[in-house]
Design an enzyme around this catalytic site. Structure first.
Site, PDB file in Angstrom:
ATOM      1  N   HIS A  10      50.791 -21.975   5.812  1.00  0.00           N
ATOM      2  CA  HIS A  10      50.177 -22.121   7.122  1.00  0.00           C
ATOM      3  C   HIS A  10      51.232 -22.562   8.109  1.00  0.00           C
ATOM      4  O   HIS A  10      52.135 -23.313   7.752  1.00  0.00           O
ATOM      5  CB  HIS A  10      49.036 -23.150   7.066  1.00  0.00           C
ATOM      6  CG  HIS A  10      48.080 -23.018   8.193  1.00  0.00           C
ATOM      7  ND1 HIS A  10      48.304 -23.600   9.412  1.00  0.00           N
ATOM      8  CD2 HIS A  10      46.916 -22.330   8.295  1.00  0.00           C
ATOM      9  CE1 HIS A  10      47.303 -23.291  10.217  1.00  0.00           C
ATOM     10  NE2 HIS A  10      46.454 -22.510   9.571  1.00  0.00           N
ATOM     11  N   ASP A  65      41.610 -19.495   3.527  1.00  0.00           N
ATOM     12  CA  ASP A  65      41.284 -18.138   3.101  1.00  0.00           C
ATOM     13  C   ASP A  65      41.428 -17.925   1.609  1.00  0.00           C
ATOM     14  O   ASP A  65      40.982 -16.913   1.079  1.00  0.00           O
ATOM     15  CB  ASP A  65      42.167 -17.133   3.845  1.00  0.00           C
ATOM     16  CG  ASP A  65      41.774 -17.069   5.301  1.00  0.00           C
ATOM     17  OD1 ASP A  65      40.575 -17.016   5.567  1.00  0.00           O
ATOM     18  OD2 ASP A  65      42.665 -17.107   6.161  1.00  0.00           O
TER      19      ASP A  65
END
Ligand code: CMC
Length: 507
Positions: free
Chosen positions: A348, A404
């Site tokens: 991320h 996700d």
């Protein structure tokens, strides 16, 4: 990097001292909220050096280069805070864990948009406005039917938001005047009402449009949004409803299964906002030129669709399917380390530890699997997760699971097709987008168009060369001329027809 001054010489001052070694001049740059204003650097000028090109505009001030916005704050916001090093996510100060456990999606939506948790009557007003705005003009059915039978639902949804804007001329600054919404910042109540009406419409109709994009591919008629259900129940109902007597839940009450509706509600809370992510930035970038909010949201959809952002949960499932079983995990990770593959659902831009949403989602997954049955892909996912978290390649780069990694498994267990996963991200994220858009429109200092700068590295001035003096080698280098592409049989025949009577070898 920085040289530390001896403690005796240190005097706390909220500023930065900068010496331009080209000129020897010293500057004091103010620090506010631990940031420096990029525009200050425009005042730092120098005569061009031997390596400067005119296009470097050295005498017009220093530019701040930040490819991919790695360290640029583009807005002052009061909405969402992320501490990426410590895995913290808060909406308006409330920890995401508390909201996921105790709140509901529409309550969180109110919080994000209006800044505080609502009272019972405020929540009831907001809920009824959002749900009231769910139904859509029946002409929209023709719009959805105009897509090809196999159209990607995100193509439909992205276009549908722009299409929706065509119904509401009163919400279009191009038609009504550019200060249509920004005058709300000066206390114009009609402008504020207008803005909130569009917000109700966007959130209310997001589920309707998403359900239409789903049903058109199932060959099912469209459903009018029901009354008497929560936002996520209504969404599930709109997706699955067959007839007034069909049984979507154990209680045969025509309501979706409560565990699935609750799981979706929590997933929607987790996806509602994430501060300056790519799609919210896109909505603000687009919104900064003051189009109608439906166009700005359509732009956000397009940004979210990419596999580095909202398309990642779909990519995770495709990745897990390609790995096949836990025994293939080590080989897959080796391929990732050789940069032949990407570990989707890991890493991320902001989180340098586990995404806090991933823990909540893991719990939700267990609750969903208890109802739907366990997805065999979970074993591969667990093996991949555990192996990556022990592997130095991922540990040293601070790559941990993001939201996700697990969300796709839940959506799959709930029976959604993979290409619908990004749609399930868009629907709740509409709330974050409109919260940021509203905050920008209400900015007391007005809205500035987002117009970044570039570092121009192309050719300096050059003179036009007549066509007949140019050769094919005039431009050389990868990507510097149009590619030669294969044509379909139909195009070949058409070109042959055009070339009939002429001798040509280039088709
Ligand atoms: N698999 C393998 N290596 C990775 C991954 C990954 N998923 N993510 C980052 N790296 C490596 C990258 O190659 C680089 O290595 P090196 O320093 O040796 O060149 C290093 O880690 C730093 O990565 P980066 O690309 O500079 O990081 P970024 O901040 O530009 O990208 C990211 C962030 C999310 C785009 C990236 O981690 C990624 O592509 N992840 C997979 C896609 C994904 O799961 N996206 C969903 C994000 S969360 C939901 C959302 O925001 O929409």
């Amino acid at each position: 990097m920085g040289k530390q001054l001896p403690a005796s010489e240190l005097k706390r001052d909220e500023s930065l001292r900068v010496v331009d070694n080209r000129t020897g001049k010293e500057y004091t740059v103010p620090i506010t909220h631990n940031s420096i204003p990029a525009n200050f650097f425009k005042g730092i000028r120098a005569a061009p050096g031997p390596n400067d090109r005119p296009e470097d505009e050295t005498e017009r001030g220093l530019r701040v280069a930040d490819r991919g916005f790695l360290n640029t704050a583009v807005i002052e916001s009061r909405i969402t805070y992320i501490d990426g090093d410590n895995g913290i996510l808060r909406y308006r100060g409330y920890p995401i864990e508390q909201l996921a456990e105790r709140s509901s999606f529409l309550e969180v939506s109110y919080l994000l948009i209006y800044g505080a948790l609502p009272s019972p009557s405020q929540l009831s007003h907001f809920t009824s406005e959002v749900l009231l705005h769910g139904p859509i003009h029946s002409d929209a059915e023709g719009f959805f039917r105009s897509f090809r039978y196999d159209a990607h639902p995100m193509s439909m949804l992205t276009s549908a938001f722009a299409y929706l804007g065509s119904y509401y001329g009163e919400a279009n600054p191009s038609l009504q005047g550019q200060d249509l919404f920004t005058k709300a910042a000066k206390g114009d109540p009609a402008a504020l009402q207008n803005m909130d009406r569009q917000i109700f419409r966007l959130i209310g109709k997001a589920t309707t449009l998403a359900a239409m994009a789903y049903r058109i591919r199932q060959g099912r008629d469209f459903v009018v949004p029901p009354t008497g259900m929560s936002y996520t129940e209504s969404f599930l109902y709109q997706l699955d409803h067959l007839s007034p007597t069909d049984h979507l839940s154990e209680s045969h009450s025509n309501k979706p299964h409560p565990v699935l509706a609750k799981a979706l509600d929590i997933l929607f809370i987790l996806h509602a906002d994430h501060e300056m992510n790519a799609s919210s930035t896109t909505v603000l970038q687009t919104g900064s030129s003051l189009p109608d909010p439906f166009s700005a949201v359509a732009a956000g959809c397009a940004s979210l669709y990419g596999p580095l952002h909202g398309g990642a949960n779909e990519a995770v499932i495709r990745m897990l399917l390609s790995i096949g079983s836990p025994k293939n995990v080590p080989a897959f990770l080796e391929a990732v380390k050789k940069r032949q593959k990407v570990l989707s659902g890991f890493g991320h831009r902001v989180y340098k530890t586990s995404d806090p949403r991933s823990f909540i989602i893991r719990k939700v997954a267990d609750e969903v699997f208890a109802v739907t049955g366990r997805d065999p892909l979970l074993d591969t996912a667990m093996a991949l997760h555990d192996a990556a978290l022990k592997d130095d390649y991922f540990v040293s780069r601070k790559l941990a699971p993001n939201v996700d990694f697990w969300s796709g498994l839940i959506y799959r267990a709930m029976g959604f097709p993979m290409d619908f996963f990004p749609v399930l991200f868009v629907v709740p994220r509409v709330v974050g987008w409109v919260a940021h858009w509203r905050q920008m429109m209400l900015s007391p200092s007005g809205v500035k168009i987002w117009r970044p700068r570039q570092l121009y590295l192309g050719p300096s001035t050059r003179d036009y060369v007549p066509l007949d003096e140019r050769t094919d080698a005039f431009q050389v280098g990868v990507g510097m001329e149009p590619s030669v592409i294969e044509h379909s049989g139909m195009t070949k025949r058409r070109k042959l027809a055009e070339a009939a009577g002429k001798v040509t070898s280039k088709l």
